[in-house]
Design an enzyme around this catalytic site. Structure first.
Site, short mmCIF file in Angstrom:
data_model
loop_
_atom_site.label_atom_id
_atom_site.label_comp_id
_atom_site.label_asym_id
_atom_site.label_seq_id
_atom_site.Cartn_x
_atom_site.Cartn_y
_atom_site.Cartn_z
N GLY A 31 0.81 -1.22 0.00
CA GLY A 31 0.00 0.00 0.00
C GLY A 31 0.84 1.26 0.00
O GLY A 31 2.02 1.23 -0.37
N ALA A 32 0.19 2.39 0.41
CA ALA A 32 0.83 3.72 0.31
C ALA A 32 1.39 3.86 -1.12
O ALA A 32 2.56 4.14 -1.33
CB ALA A 32 1.92 3.89 1.35
N HIS A 34 2.39 4.63 -4.96
CA HIS A 34 2.98 5.78 -5.67
C HIS A 34 3.10 5.39 -7.14
O HIS A 34 2.71 4.29 -7.54
CB HIS A 34 4.33 6.16 -5.05
CG HIS A 34 5.26 4.99 -4.88
ND1 HIS A 34 5.82 4.34 -5.94
CD2 HIS A 34 5.69 4.34 -3.77
CE1 HIS A 34 6.59 3.35 -5.50
NE2 HIS A 34 6.52 3.32 -4.17
N HIS A 37 4.37 1.92 -8.10
CA HIS A 37 3.38 0.84 -8.06
C HIS A 37 2.45 0.91 -9.28
O HIS A 37 2.12 -0.11 -9.89
CB HIS A 37 2.51 0.95 -6.81
CG HIS A 37 3.22 0.75 -5.52
ND1 HIS A 37 3.39 1.75 -4.59
CD2 HIS A 37 3.82 -0.34 -5.00
CE1 HIS A 37 4.03 1.27 -3.55
NE2 HIS A 37 4.33 0.01 -3.77
N ASP A 150 13.85 -2.95 -5.34
CA ASP A 150 14.15 -3.97 -4.33
C ASP A 150 14.89 -5.12 -5.03
O ASP A 150 14.36 -6.22 -5.18
CB ASP A 150 12.85 -4.46 -3.69
CG ASP A 150 12.17 -3.34 -2.93
OD1 ASP A 150 12.67 -2.96 -1.87
OD2 ASP A 150 11.15 -2.82 -3.42
N GLN A 153 15.30 -8.35 -3.11
CA GLN A 153 14.00 -8.99 -2.92
C GLN A 153 13.60 -9.78 -4.18
O GLN A 153 13.10 -10.90 -4.10
CB GLN A 153 12.94 -7.93 -2.61
CG GLN A 153 11.52 -8.45 -2.67
CD GLN A 153 10.50 -7.47 -2.14
OE1 GLN A 153 10.34 -7.34 -0.94
NE2 GLN A 153 9.79 -6.79 -3.02
N SER A 185 9.35 5.47 -3.41
CA SER A 185 9.19 4.54 -2.31
C SER A 185 8.06 5.06 -1.42
O SER A 185 7.90 6.28 -1.27
CB SER A 185 10.48 4.48 -1.50
OG SER A 185 10.24 3.92 -0.23
N SER A 186 7.32 4.13 -0.83
CA SER A 186 6.25 4.55 0.09
C SER A 186 6.86 5.30 1.27
O SER A 186 6.21 6.14 1.90
CB SER A 186 5.50 3.33 0.61
OG SER A 186 4.99 2.61 -0.49
N ARG A 187 8.12 4.99 1.59
CA ARG A 187 8.77 5.64 2.73
C ARG A 187 9.10 7.11 2.45
O ARG A 187 9.34 7.87 3.40
CB ARG A 187 10.05 4.90 3.11
CG ARG A 187 9.78 3.51 3.67
CD ARG A 187 11.08 2.74 3.84
NE ARG A 187 10.84 1.32 4.00
CZ ARG A 187 10.64 0.70 5.15
NH1 ARG A 187 10.67 1.38 6.26
NH2 ARG A 187 10.43 -0.59 5.19
O1 PAF Z 1 7.99 -4.90 -1.96
C1 PAF Z 1 7.01 -4.90 -1.17
O2 PAF Z 1 6.20 -3.98 -1.13
C2 PAF Z 1 6.81 -6.08 -0.24
O3 PAF Z 1 8.03 -6.57 0.22
C3 PAF Z 1 5.97 -7.21 -0.87
C4 PAF Z 1 6.63 -7.84 -2.05
C5 PAF Z 1 4.60 -6.65 -1.26
C6 PAF Z 1 5.73 -8.31 0.17
O4 PAF Z 1 5.10 -7.83 1.32
#
Ligand code: PAF
Length: 282
Positions: A31-32, A34, A37, A150, A153, A185-187
């Site tokens: 969420g949050a 931007h 996304h 990320d 990730q 970034s949401s942050r």
């Molecule tokens: O990248 C993210 O926002 C999170 O790590 C994800 C992949 C949605 C998993 O919670």
């Protein structure tokens, strides 16, 4: 756009979509939302017939309670934004829906998880693997879209998909940057004025460092990037690594790999920002 909160209602809709023969594109988020996304959603929209976005702040991937409490949440705004980009289904479950029982699974991603984010955020990638594999179980997508911001990730999720032999294509999508260069970034919305003013220097230093690759040793380049960012008021580098893009292990010399990526984590006050740049991929 459907806004579904329960696993039962989701299963019904998924059954309907599958029976209609449509391909499913999935964008997992916390969420949050931007533009980064929304770009993922647009890519999903182009590649698939039916687009699902999940909004779930996954407690299992936070190794810091304060960070979890501070994580921005605004579901109404997220819903409105998703309607503008052609998302068909928003899945916004609560913790009990995602984890009816505690998820005790321990994943092993070997050397991929012991460096950078994995080293500084113990347990983080295990939590990411738990939630993403659970979401993939609930949402049998043909393709799932993840941002390259990320970077680690993405590598971990690709490894997880292989380990669990899941039938979903992971689609990496380019980093989306603000006009200032700051990676979205949401942050970012948590940054205070001075931090917001100075944070773009992270991306600027990183992107400028591409010009040093031909002239400096790996060590000298690392020292120079860290010094430049630490010299900015309110910024402090947590790590800056120059790694092989497949194994994520640090390289010593430019010839050690044909796929070289520089990854950074920086504290802007209490807000932790990450970014990366690909130096070469040949
Ligand atoms: O990248 C993210 O926002 C999170 O790590 C994800 C992949 C949605 C998993 O919670």
């Amino acid at each position: 756009m459907l806004n579904i909160k329960t696993v039962a209602a989701l299963a019904q809709e998924i059954k309907r979509v599958k029976e209609s023969g449509k391909t499913i594109g999935f964008v997992p988020t916390m969420g949050a939302l931007h533009q980064g996304h929304l770009t993922l959603v647009k890519q999903a929209r182009e590649a698939c017939d039916y687009v699902i976005v999940s909004v779930f702040v996954n407690p299992n991937q936070f190794n810091n309670a304060e960070d979890l409490a501070r994580y921005p949440r605004d579901l109404e705004r997220d819903e409105a934004l998703l309607k503008t980009v052609g998302c068909e289904l928003l899945f916004a479950p609560n913790v009990k829906e995602v984890y009816p029982q505690e998820d005790k699974r321990i994943f092993n991603f070997g050397m991929l998880e012991n460096v950078m984010e994995g080293k500084h955020r113990p347990g983080h990638f295990n939590g990411v693997a738990q939630v993403v594999s659970r979401l993939f179980e609930l949402i049998p997508a043909d393709k799932a879209f993840f941002g390259l911001k990320d970077f680690q990730q993405l590598a971990v999720i690709q490894a997880m998909v292989k380990q669990l032999k899941l039938n979903v294509e992971i689609v990496p999508c380019p980093i989306v940057r603000e006009q200032s260069g700051l990676a979205m970034s949401s942050r970012n919305m948590l940054l205070e004025d001075l931090q917001r003013k100075n944070a773009p220097l992270i991306a600027k230093t990183l992107l400028d460092s591409c010009n040093f690759v031909a002239h400096k040793s790996v060590d000298d380049l690392k020292t120079s990037v860290i010094q430049q960012i630490n010299a900015v008021e309110g910024l402090e580098v947590e790590y800056f690594e120059v790694v092989d893009g497949q194994t994520l292990q640090a390289i010593q010399n430019w010839d050690d790999s044909s796929y070289v990526v520089a990854c950074i984590a920086v504290y802007a006050g209490k807000i932790r920002l990450i970014d990366n740049v690909i130096y070469k991929n040949s």
